[in-house]
Motif scaffolding. Structure first.
Motif, PDB file in Angstrom:
ATOM      1  N   MET A   1       7.867  -4.987   8.791  1.00 55.80           N
ATOM      2  CA  MET A   1       7.024  -4.148   7.963  1.00 55.80           C
ATOM      3  C   MET A   1       5.554  -4.166   8.391  1.00 55.80           C
ATOM      4  O   MET A   1       4.735  -3.478   7.835  1.00 55.80           O
ATOM      5  N   ASN A   2       5.186  -5.015   9.369  1.00 51.51           N
ATOM      6  CA  ASN A   2       3.793  -5.128   9.786  1.00 51.51           C
ATOM      7  C   ASN A   2       3.442  -4.018  10.768  1.00 51.51           C
ATOM      8  O   ASN A   2       3.091  -4.251  11.914  1.00 51.51           O
ATOM      9  N   ASP A   3       3.543  -2.753  10.310  1.00 47.93           N
ATOM     10  CA  ASP A   3       3.300  -1.620  11.185  1.00 47.93           C
ATOM     11  C   ASP A   3       1.810  -1.383  11.343  1.00 47.93           C
ATOM     12  O   ASP A   3       0.997  -1.814  10.541  1.00 47.93           O
ATOM     13  N   THR A   4       1.433  -0.662  12.395  1.00 46.14           N
ATOM     14  CA  THR A   4       0.023  -0.406  12.683  1.00 46.14           C
ATOM     15  C   THR A   4      -0.360   1.052  12.448  1.00 46.14           C
ATOM     16  O   THR A   4      -1.504   1.420  12.632  1.00 46.14           O
ATOM     17  N   LYS A   5       0.577   1.886  12.044  1.00 45.58           N
ATOM     18  CA  LYS A   5       0.283   3.296  11.800  1.00 45.58           C
ATOM     19  C   LYS A   5      -0.635   3.437  10.600  1.00 45.58           C
ATOM     20  O   LYS A   5      -0.326   2.930   9.509  1.00 45.58           O
ATOM     21  N   PRO A   6      -1.781   4.148  10.729  1.00 48.62           N
ATOM     22  CA  PRO A   6      -2.702   4.295   9.591  1.00 48.62           C
ATOM     23  C   PRO A   6      -2.026   5.047   8.447  1.00 48.62           C
ATOM     24  O   PRO A   6      -1.391   6.087   8.668  1.00 48.62           O
ATOM     25  N   PRO A   7      -2.113   4.540   7.230  1.00 46.64           N
ATOM     26  CA  PRO A   7      -1.502   5.235   6.096  1.00 46.64           C
ATOM     27  C   PRO A   7      -2.302   6.479   5.727  1.00 46.64           C
ATOM     28  O   PRO A   7      -3.535   6.482   5.782  1.00 46.64           O
ATOM     29  N   THR A   8      -1.619   7.537   5.364  1.00 52.81           N
ATOM     30  CA  THR A   8      -2.265   8.782   4.953  1.00 52.81           C
ATOM     31  C   THR A   8      -1.538   9.332   3.739  1.00 52.81           C
ATOM     32  O   THR A   8      -0.427   8.923   3.416  1.00 52.81           O
ATOM     33  N   GLY A   9      -2.170  10.293   3.075  1.00 57.36           N
ATOM     34  CA  GLY A   9      -1.538  10.955   1.941  1.00 57.36           C
ATOM     35  C   GLY A   9      -1.761  10.202   0.643  1.00 57.36           C
ATOM     36  O   GLY A   9      -2.401   9.147   0.604  1.00 57.36           O
ATOM     37  N   PRO A  10      -1.226  10.743  -0.449  1.00 57.99           N
ATOM     38  CA  PRO A  10      -1.403  10.105  -1.762  1.00 57.99           C
ATOM     39  C   PRO A  10      -0.819   8.699  -1.786  1.00 57.99           C
ATOM     40  O   PRO A  10       0.171   8.400  -1.109  1.00 57.99           O
ATOM     41  N   LEU A  11      -1.408   7.835  -2.591  1.00 60.31           N
ATOM     42  CA  LEU A  11      -0.927   6.457  -2.678  1.00 60.31           C
ATOM     43  C   LEU A  11       0.508   6.402  -3.182  1.00 60.31           C
ATOM     44  O   LEU A  11       1.293   5.545  -2.756  1.00 60.31           O
ATOM     45  N   GLU A  12       0.881   7.296  -4.084  1.00 62.40           N
ATOM     46  CA  GLU A  12       2.248   7.319  -4.589  1.00 62.40           C
ATOM     47  C   GLU A  12       3.240   7.515  -3.452  1.00 62.40           C
ATOM     48  O   GLU A  12       4.283   6.844  -3.405  1.00 62.40           O
ATOM     49  N   ARG A  13       2.926   8.410  -2.521  1.00 62.02           N
ATOM     50  CA  ARG A  13       3.837   8.655  -1.403  1.00 62.02           C
ATOM     51  C   ARG A  13       3.872   7.467  -0.450  1.00 62.02           C
ATOM     52  O   ARG A  13       4.930   7.115   0.085  1.00 62.02           O
TER      53      ARG A  13
ATOM     54  N   ASP B   1       6.168   4.980  -2.060  1.00 65.53           N
ATOM     55  CA  ASP B   1       7.544   5.477  -2.103  1.00 65.53           C
ATOM     56  C   ASP B   1       8.174   5.508  -0.715  1.00 65.53           C
ATOM     57  O   ASP B   1       9.395   5.384  -0.581  1.00 65.53           O
ATOM     58  N   ASP B   2       7.360   5.682   0.334  1.00 67.93           N
ATOM     59  CA  ASP B   2       7.883   5.798   1.694  1.00 67.93           C
ATOM     60  C   ASP B   2       8.388   4.483   2.274  1.00 67.93           C
ATOM     61  O   ASP B   2       8.929   4.462   3.383  1.00 67.93           O
ATOM     62  N   ASN B   3       8.218   3.382   1.555  1.00 70.82           N
ATOM     63  CA  ASN B   3       8.794   2.118   2.009  1.00 70.82           C
ATOM     64  C   ASN B   3      10.314   2.182   1.954  1.00 70.82           C
ATOM     65  O   ASN B   3      10.892   2.962   1.197  1.00 70.82           O
ATOM     66  N   ASP B   4      10.968   1.356   2.750  1.00 70.75           N
ATOM     67  CA  ASP B   4      12.422   1.238   2.687  1.00 70.75           C
ATOM     68  C   ASP B   4      12.761   0.299   1.537  1.00 70.75           C
ATOM     69  O   ASP B   4      12.813  -0.924   1.697  1.00 70.75           O
ATOM     70  N   TRP B   5      13.017   0.877   0.360  1.00 69.02           N
ATOM     71  CA  TRP B   5      13.198   0.058  -0.821  1.00 69.02           C
ATOM     72  C   TRP B   5      14.541  -0.659  -0.853  1.00 69.02           C
ATOM     73  O   TRP B   5      14.699  -1.659  -1.547  1.00 69.02           O
ATOM     74  N   VAL B   6      15.500  -0.181  -0.103  1.00 67.81           N
ATOM     75  CA  VAL B   6      16.761  -0.919   0.024  1.00 67.81           C
ATOM     76  C   VAL B   6      16.508  -2.217   0.789  1.00 67.81           C
ATOM     77  O   VAL B   6      16.954  -3.300   0.393  1.00 67.81           O
TER      78      VAL B   6
ATOM     79  N   GLU C   1      15.353  -8.224   0.766  1.00 64.03           N
ATOM     80  CA  GLU C   1      14.471  -9.362   1.033  1.00 64.03           C
ATOM     81  C   GLU C   1      14.109 -10.089  -0.259  1.00 64.03           C
ATOM     82  O   GLU C   1      14.051 -11.327  -0.298  1.00 64.03           O
ATOM     83  N   LEU C   2      13.865  -9.319  -1.318  1.00 66.47           N
ATOM     84  CA  LEU C   2      13.562  -9.936  -2.605  1.00 66.47           C
ATOM     85  C   LEU C   2      14.741 -10.761  -3.102  1.00 66.47           C
ATOM     86  O   LEU C   2      14.576 -11.862  -3.632  1.00 66.47           O
ATOM     87  N   HIS C   3      15.948 -10.235  -2.938  1.00 63.97           N
ATOM     88  CA  HIS C   3      17.149 -10.974  -3.332  1.00 63.97           C
ATOM     89  C   HIS C   3      17.271 -12.271  -2.534  1.00 63.97           C
ATOM     90  O   HIS C   3      17.672 -13.314  -3.065  1.00 63.97           O
ATOM     91  N   ALA C   4      16.935 -12.210  -1.244  1.00 64.90           N
ATOM     92  CA  ALA C   4      17.129 -13.365  -0.368  1.00 64.90           C
ATOM     93  C   ALA C   4      16.020 -14.406  -0.480  1.00 64.90           C
ATOM     94  O   ALA C   4      16.287 -15.612  -0.411  1.00 64.90           O
ATOM     95  N   TYR C   5      14.765 -13.947  -0.646  1.00 65.17           N
ATOM     96  CA  TYR C   5      13.630 -14.858  -0.532  1.00 65.17           C
ATOM     97  C   TYR C   5      12.712 -14.884  -1.751  1.00 65.17           C
ATOM     98  O   TYR C   5      11.860 -15.769  -1.856  1.00 65.17           O
TER      99      TYR C   5
ATOM    100  N   LEU D   1       2.533  -7.429  -0.918  1.00 68.25           N
ATOM    101  CA  LEU D   1       3.644  -8.375  -0.983  1.00 68.25           C
ATOM    102  C   LEU D   1       4.206  -8.299  -2.398  1.00 68.25           C
ATOM    103  O   LEU D   1       3.511  -8.609  -3.367  1.00 68.25           O
ATOM    104  N   VAL D   2       5.455  -7.865  -2.495  1.00 71.90           N
ATOM    105  CA  VAL D   2       6.155  -7.860  -3.777  1.00 71.90           C
ATOM    106  C   VAL D   2       6.771  -9.234  -3.964  1.00 71.90           C
ATOM    107  O   VAL D   2       7.396  -9.766  -3.038  1.00 71.90           O
ATOM    108  N   PHE D   3       6.621  -9.816  -5.144  1.00 70.95           N
ATOM    109  CA  PHE D   3       7.153 -11.163  -5.332  1.00 70.95           C
ATOM    110  C   PHE D   3       7.586 -11.386  -6.774  1.00 70.95           C
ATOM    111  O   PHE D   3       7.269 -10.616  -7.676  1.00 70.95           O
ATOM    112  N   THR D   4       8.307 -12.472  -6.959  1.00 74.44           N
ATOM    113  CA  THR D   4       8.900 -12.824  -8.236  1.00 74.44           C
ATOM    114  C   THR D   4       7.851 -13.357  -9.197  1.00 74.44           C
ATOM    115  O   THR D   4       7.074 -14.250  -8.835  1.00 74.44           O
ATOM    116  N   THR D   5       7.844 -12.845 -10.420  1.00 73.38           N
ATOM    117  CA  THR D   5       6.897 -13.310 -11.425  1.00 73.38           C
ATOM    118  C   THR D   5       7.269 -14.686 -11.962  1.00 73.38           C
ATOM    119  O   THR D   5       6.432 -15.586 -12.037  1.00 73.38           O
TER     120      THR D   5
END
Length: 243
Positions: A1-13, A16-21, A26-30, A200-204
């Motif tokens: 996920m450590n990509d170097t492409k500059p993000p563009t467009g609305p923050l919502e997009r 949402d453009d992340n691979d949420w599957v 990863e959240l399930h595993a770690y 970084l999404v993480f467990t509360t």
């Protein structure tokens, strides 16, 4: 996920453009998962620069005074800056299916409605009506003790931290830490270097783990290792309000 492409467009997009599957796996595993880059360096600097605009915050916390570690953070008021509000609103619907799945596995209620606004109204009705969105600043020698951001009975099981400075350039040290209390075993730890502009999404509080007897909850805590040099800013997005 450590990509170097500059993000563009609305923050919502951008969220949402992340691979949420993949992120859910990863959240399930770690118990944590790194997103793609969400913010440009300039956007990161603008958010970090808000720290000195005192009127935007409801309170400032000196961590050493409360024995939370060393360093300082500030809670935004409910009048959130646009990028903070937009990021929080963008993440909630992406995290909601994961939260509901975890609740189902652990046999717990899943009280979270489809709308973040509705959920926050429920928090306020239960007496949790203070903003919990955090801007943190660490300098040399600062650190954050292992903890959980639980402010009452109304709890969302996932949260997000976004790096606003560049590790290795603006600061050294300051890794994001997590510990997991495993069922009938010693705790397991992990560390993550948070790239600038990434989340970084993480467990509360805890997460489900599979055991021979079915699903069990693994309590988790998070913190920050000692910053060795420079200055480290992060934005914390919490999806429940504080009492």
């Amino acid at each position: 996920m450590n990509d170097t492409k500059p993000p563009t467009g609305p923050l919502e997009r951008r969220v949402d453009d992340n691979d949420w599957v993949e992120l859910a796996d990863e959240l399930h595993a770690y118990g944590n998962a790194l997103t793609r880059r969400l913010l440009t360096p300039e956007e990161c600097r603008q958010i970090a620069g808000l720290y000195d605009e005192i009127a935007r915050f409801r309170t400032t916390v000196d961590m050493a005074r409360h024995r939370f570690g060393s360093g300082q953070y500030r809670y935004f008021s409910h009048d959130l800056p646009a990028p903070v509000r937009e990021l929080r609103e963008a993440f909630y619907p992406c995290l909601l299916p994961i939260a509901r799945d975890w609740a189902d596995k652990l046999g717990r209620p899943a009280p979270w409605p489809a709308s973040l606004g509705e959920w926050l109204e429920m928090c306020h009705e239960a007496g949790q009506d203070r903003s919990a969105q955090i801007l943190l600043r660490y300098g040399p020698g600062d650190w954050n003790a292992l903890h959980r951001d639980v402010f009452g009975d109304m709890l969302f099981p996932l949260q997000v931290v976004i790096g606003l400075d560049a590790p290795g350039e603006d600061f050294t040290g300051g890794e994001f830490l997590m510990t997991e209390q495993r069922p009938r075993a010693q705790s397991r730890g992990s560390s993550t270097t948070l790239p600038q502009g990434h989340g970084l999404v993480f467990t509360t509080r805890d997460r489900p783990v599979a055991t021979k007897r079915g699903w069990s909850n693994a309590p988790m805590r998070h913190g920050v290792s000692t910053v060795r040099s420079g200055r480290r800013h992060t934005l914390g997005l919490v999806f429940h309000d504080a009492a």
